[in-house]
Scaffold this motif. Structure first.
Motif, PDB file in Angstrom:
ATOM      1  N   GLY A 183       0.834  -1.212  -0.025  1.00 62.06           N
ATOM      2  CA  GLY A 183      -0.182   0.212   0.063  1.00 62.06           C
ATOM      3  C   GLY A 183       0.561   1.283  -0.081  1.00 62.06           C
ATOM      4  N   MET A 184       0.218   2.324   0.780  1.00 63.78           N
ATOM      5  CA  MET A 184       1.119   3.594   0.818  1.00 63.78           C
ATOM      6  C   MET A 184       1.072   4.275   2.061  1.00 63.78           C
ATOM      7  SD  MET A 184      -0.632   6.145  -1.802  1.00 63.78           S
ATOM      8  CE  MET A 184       0.133   5.473  -3.478  1.00 63.78           C
ATOM      9  N   ASP A 185       1.939   4.967   2.435  1.00 58.85           N
ATOM     10  CA  ASP A 185       1.783   5.966   3.554  1.00 58.85           C
ATOM     11  C   ASP A 185       2.053   7.476   3.167  1.00 58.85           C
ATOM     12  OD1 ASP A 185       1.575   6.586   6.463  1.00 58.85           O
ATOM     13  OD2 ASP A 185       3.593   6.668   6.475  1.00 58.85           O
ATOM     14  N   HIS A 186       1.286   8.341   3.369  1.00 54.14           N
ATOM     15  CA  HIS A 186       1.639   9.424   2.882  1.00 54.14           C
ATOM     16  C   HIS A 186       2.094   9.632   1.414  1.00 54.14           C
ATOM     17  CE1 HIS A 186       2.050  10.261   7.471  1.00 54.14           C
ATOM     18  NE2 HIS A 186       1.874  11.668   6.922  1.00 54.14           N
ATOM     19  N   PHE A 187       1.277   8.820   0.665  1.00 49.81           N
ATOM     20  CA  PHE A 187       1.328   8.744  -0.756  1.00 49.81           C
ATOM     21  C   PHE A 187       2.742   8.172  -1.293  1.00 49.81           C
ATOM     22  CE2 PHE A 187      -1.157  12.450  -0.440  1.00 49.81           C
ATOM     23  CZ  PHE A 187      -2.619  12.049  -0.966  1.00 49.81           C
ATOM     24  N   ASN A 188       3.522   7.476  -0.147  1.00 49.04           N
ATOM     25  CA  ASN A 188       4.609   6.689  -0.649  1.00 49.04           C
ATOM     26  C   ASN A 188       4.599   5.292  -0.601  1.00 49.04           C
ATOM     27  OD1 ASN A 188       7.728   5.949   0.734  1.00 49.04           O
ATOM     28  ND2 ASN A 188       7.323   7.192  -1.530  1.00 49.04           N
ATOM     29  N   ALA A 189       4.886   4.520  -1.519  1.00 50.55           N
ATOM     30  CA  ALA A 189       4.664   3.209  -1.422  1.00 50.55           C
ATOM     31  C   ALA A 189       5.572   2.491  -0.468  1.00 50.55           C
ATOM     32  CB  ALA A 189       5.449   2.422  -2.827  1.00 50.55           C
ATOM     33  N   MET A 190       4.687   1.586   0.245  1.00 46.30           N
ATOM     34  CA  MET A 190       4.989   0.761   1.375  1.00 46.30           C
ATOM     35  C   MET A 190       5.438  -0.878   0.699  1.00 46.30           C
ATOM     36  SD  MET A 190       3.097   1.771   4.669  1.00 46.30           S
ATOM     37  CE  MET A 190       1.657   1.277   4.321  1.00 46.30           C
ATOM     38  N   ALA A 203      10.389   5.690   0.154  1.00 46.25           N
ATOM     39  CA  ALA A 203      11.434   6.862   0.233  1.00 46.25           C
ATOM     40  C   ALA A 203      12.559   6.959   0.722  1.00 46.25           C
ATOM     41  CB  ALA A 203      10.452   7.920   0.404  1.00 46.25           C
ATOM     42  N   THR A 204      12.450   6.082   2.115  1.00 45.05           N
ATOM     43  CA  THR A 204      13.671   5.976   3.031  1.00 45.05           C
ATOM     44  C   THR A 204      14.176   4.677   3.243  1.00 45.05           C
ATOM     45  OG1 THR A 204      12.113   5.673   5.010  1.00 45.05           O
ATOM     46  CG2 THR A 204      12.707   7.889   4.412  1.00 45.05           C
ATOM     47  N   GLY A 205      13.561   3.747   2.957  1.00 44.93           N
ATOM     48  CA  GLY A 205      14.018   2.244   2.891  1.00 44.93           C
ATOM     49  C   GLY A 205      13.745   1.639   4.423  1.00 44.93           C
ATOM     50  N   SER A 374      21.721  12.030  -5.235  1.00 45.89           N
ATOM     51  CA  SER A 374      20.503  12.906  -4.974  1.00 45.89           C
ATOM     52  C   SER A 374      19.372  12.475  -5.838  1.00 45.89           C
ATOM     53  CB  SER A 374      21.064  14.329  -5.896  1.00 45.89           C
ATOM     54  OG  SER A 374      21.491  13.611  -7.323  1.00 45.89           O
ATOM     55  N   TYR A 375      18.431  13.009  -5.772  1.00 46.92           N
ATOM     56  CA  TYR A 375      17.020  12.501  -6.145  1.00 46.92           C
ATOM     57  C   TYR A 375      16.216  13.869  -6.889  1.00 46.92           C
ATOM     58  CZ  TYR A 375      18.392   9.610  -2.183  1.00 46.92           C
ATOM     59  OH  TYR A 375      19.345   8.934  -1.280  1.00 46.92           O
ATOM     60  N   GLN A 376      15.293  13.461  -7.783  1.00 48.79           N
ATOM     61  CA  GLN A 376      14.256  14.442  -8.409  1.00 48.79           C
ATOM     62  C   GLN A 376      13.017  13.809  -7.779  1.00 48.79           C
ATOM     63  OE1 GLN A 376      12.221  13.980 -11.889  1.00 48.79           O
ATOM     64  NE2 GLN A 376      12.901  15.923 -12.582  1.00 48.79           N
ATOM     65  N   GLU A 377      12.168  14.764  -7.308  1.00 47.79           N
ATOM     66  CA  GLU A 377      10.834  14.034  -6.794  1.00 47.79           C
ATOM     67  C   GLU A 377       9.943  15.214  -6.520  1.00 47.79           C
ATOM     68  OE1 GLU A 377      11.235  12.610  -2.189  1.00 47.79           O
ATOM     69  OE2 GLU A 377      13.023  12.235  -3.031  1.00 47.79           O
ATOM     70  N   PHE A 378       8.659  14.889  -6.306  1.00 48.82           N
ATOM     71  CA  PHE A 378       7.817  15.897  -5.993  1.00 48.82           C
ATOM     72  C   PHE A 378       7.969  16.561  -4.443  1.00 48.82           C
ATOM     73  CE2 PHE A 378       4.458  13.410  -8.420  1.00 48.82           C
ATOM     74  CZ  PHE A 378       4.362  14.295  -9.519  1.00 48.82           C
ATOM     75  N   TRP A 379       7.824  17.895  -4.567  1.00 48.53           N
ATOM     76  CA  TRP A 379       8.189  18.559  -3.276  1.00 48.53           C
ATOM     77  C   TRP A 379       7.290  18.154  -2.216  1.00 48.53           C
ATOM     78  CZ3 TRP A 379      11.120  20.916  -0.146  1.00 48.53           C
ATOM     79  CH2 TRP A 379      10.606  21.900   0.747  1.00 48.53           C
ATOM     80  N   HIS A 380       6.036  17.699  -2.198  1.00 49.26           N
ATOM     81  CA  HIS A 380       5.249  16.923  -1.109  1.00 49.26           C
ATOM     82  C   HIS A 380       6.166  15.819  -0.427  1.00 49.26           C
ATOM     83  CE1 HIS A 380       3.549  13.387  -2.846  1.00 49.26           C
ATOM     84  NE2 HIS A 380       3.215  13.939  -3.983  1.00 49.26           N
ATOM     85  N   SER A 381       6.600  15.329  -1.356  1.00 51.13           N
ATOM     86  CA  SER A 381       7.176  13.753  -0.820  1.00 51.13           C
ATOM     87  C   SER A 381       8.481  14.235   0.051  1.00 51.13           C
ATOM     88  CB  SER A 381       7.716  12.985  -2.035  1.00 51.13           C
ATOM     89  OG  SER A 381       8.651  12.110  -1.556  1.00 51.13           O
ATOM     90  N   ARG A 383       9.437  17.205   1.411  1.00 53.34           N
ATOM     91  CA  ARG A 383       9.101  17.936   2.774  1.00 53.34           C
ATOM     92  C   ARG A 383       8.508  17.039   3.673  1.00 53.34           C
ATOM     93  NH1 ARG A 383       4.242  21.986   0.720  1.00 53.34           N
ATOM     94  NH2 ARG A 383       2.634  20.440   0.838  1.00 53.34           N
ATOM     95  N   THR A 384       7.875  15.789   3.223  1.00 54.49           N
ATOM     96  CA  THR A 384       7.292  14.909   4.282  1.00 54.49           C
ATOM     97  C   THR A 384       8.369  13.931   5.016  1.00 54.49           C
ATOM     98  OG1 THR A 384       5.056  14.994   3.127  1.00 54.49           O
ATOM     99  CG2 THR A 384       5.592  12.977   4.436  1.00 54.49           C
ATOM    100  N   PHE A 385       9.107  13.753   4.072  1.00 57.11           N
ATOM    101  CA  PHE A 385      10.127  12.691   4.774  1.00 57.11           C
ATOM    102  C   PHE A 385      11.551  13.285   5.109  1.00 57.11           C
ATOM    103  CE2 PHE A 385       7.431  10.062   1.465  1.00 57.11           C
ATOM    104  CZ  PHE A 385       6.920   9.418   2.597  1.00 57.11           C
TER     105      PHE A 385
END
Length: 393
Positions: A183-190, A203-205, A374-381, A383-385
């Motif tokens: 599933g996902m948590d805060h829009f990030n895959a789990m 996003a963090t492992g 480094s990573y390219q990602e959405f700002w919401h991701s 700042r959340t993590f």
């Protein structure tokens, strides 16, 4: 009392099934709160919750079916049939690993005969003399691809809703682990590991629920850039090919690379610092910093520092391939400027460097800049993590 037990049992039965999926899938409002612990508890105890709820229901249900009114005798079976339908769809249609499958066959092509569009974005990994590229519009559907590189197991992951590409070692406590998308948590895959059923954040492992909570997978170095730029650096790289079994699924990610995909969850916000704006994120000694993609497109090259780390952020002329390097060269702080034809020059020695960080002419010829993850990602991701992230201004 019978009525109370019946209603209570039905409410618990429906609520448990629905909430178990609601909290870990992108439904309205489901991803904004810290509910992963409750979601994990529900998932872990769902069998016992069902048993208890059914125990509440059985006796009063039999009573009303035998002695209830005509309306009750009709309504009760209809409600139970409806629950069966809800149960089927939630457990066999709406669960993440029933919607996004792993490749049935992992196909790779040598660069010399590969037909992949060279402007496609890829996640590239290379070590011990071997390199591979994974097109994002392919691995984005699968979310994770288990593979090997130079004899070592690798877990290549991508979350399209966060735009986060990460590569991990799937070794947990020395054992090669298997994972499924849960599933996902805060829009990030789990992902859920097969052995302990712990839940891991893509996003963090990091394991964020379950027996292994707090443990992190080892991240492996990776780069996101166009296939053309990757092959310029690793010409003998092999490229992952689409699995023919999922042709229609890949088609749904068309234009994802450019951010113009139709999906509201995955389409780019063109303005800066909006939830789905693109940023380049860098993390060093637990200090995070974000660089606005729009500004990077304008400036193309940024000399900056993060804590005690002088760094260089540079965007190639394709406006898609980016690199982050350390500006510390053999103990000397270098400053760089943009040159011609995707080359950069340093002010220290006037040497010329290519986009792979290699000095190609001048007194520093042969030297190579240290690549920074480094990573390219959405700002919401980002700042959340990385809630304490700095913003480049």
């Amino acid at each position: 009392m019978k009525r109370f037990l019946l209603i209570t049992g039905l409410v618990v039965l429906f609520a448990a099934e629905i909430l178990r999926v609601y909290f870990i899938m992108p439904f309205p409002g489901s991803q904004s709160a810290d509910t992963v612990s409750f979601a994990y508890w529900l998932a872990t105890h769902i069998t016992w919750i069902r048993i208890v709820a059914l125990a509440f229901i059985v006796f009063p249900a039999l009573h009303y079916i035998k002695q209830g009114t005509k309306q009750t005798k009709i309504a009760l079976p209809v409600i139970l049939i409806f629950y069966a339908v809800v149960f089927f769809f939630i457990n066999y249609r709406f669960e993440a690993d029933k919607m996004f499958y792993q490749p049935k066959q992992k196909l790779f092509s040598e660069a010399a005969i590969d037909t992949t569009n060279k402007n496609s974005l890829v996640i590239g990994i290379a070590f011990n003399g071997e390199a591979k590229a994974y097109p994002i519009e392919v691995i984005g559907y699968h979310h994770q691809v288990m593979d090997t590189l130079a004899g070592e197991p690798v877990m290549v992951t991508y979350c399209t809703v966060c735009r986060t590409g990460r590569v991990f070692s799937p070794l947990v406590n020395g054992k090669r682990e298997s994972f499924r998308l849960v599933g996902m948590d805060h829009f990030n895959a789990m992902f859920e590991d097969e052995t302990t059923r712990s839940w891991w954040q893509q996003a963090t492992g990091e394991a964020i629920a379950g027996p292994l909570k707090g443990i992190s997978l080892k991240e492996l170095p990776s780069k996101q850039l166009t296939l053309q730029s990757w092959l310029a650096e690793y010409p003998s790289s092999r490229i992952m090919q689409p699995d023919p079994s999922f042709k229609e699924k890949y088609a749904e990610l068309k234009n994802y690379d450019k951010g113009t995909i139709e999906s509201s969850l995955e389409k780019r916000d063109s303005a800066s610092w909006q939830p789905k704006s693109w940023v380049v994120g860098v993390l060093h000694n637990n200090v995070a910093k974000a660089y606005d993609w729009n500004r990077l497109e304008k400036e193309k090259l940024i000399n900056d520092s993060l804590q005690d780390l002088p760094l260089l952020v540079v965007l190639e002329k394709d406006k898609a391939s980016f690199h982050v390097y350390s500006r510390n060269v053999n103990g000397t702080l270098f400053k760089f400027n943009l040159g011609k034809d995707d080359f950069i020059t340093d002010e220290n020695t006037s040497s010329t460097w290519d986009m792979a960080g290699v000095c190609v002419s001048g007194s520093m010829k042969g030297e190579k800049l240290q690549q920074l993850q480094s990573y390219q990602e959405f700002w919401h991701s980002w700042r959340t993590f990385h809630p304490n992230t700095l913003k480049y201004n």
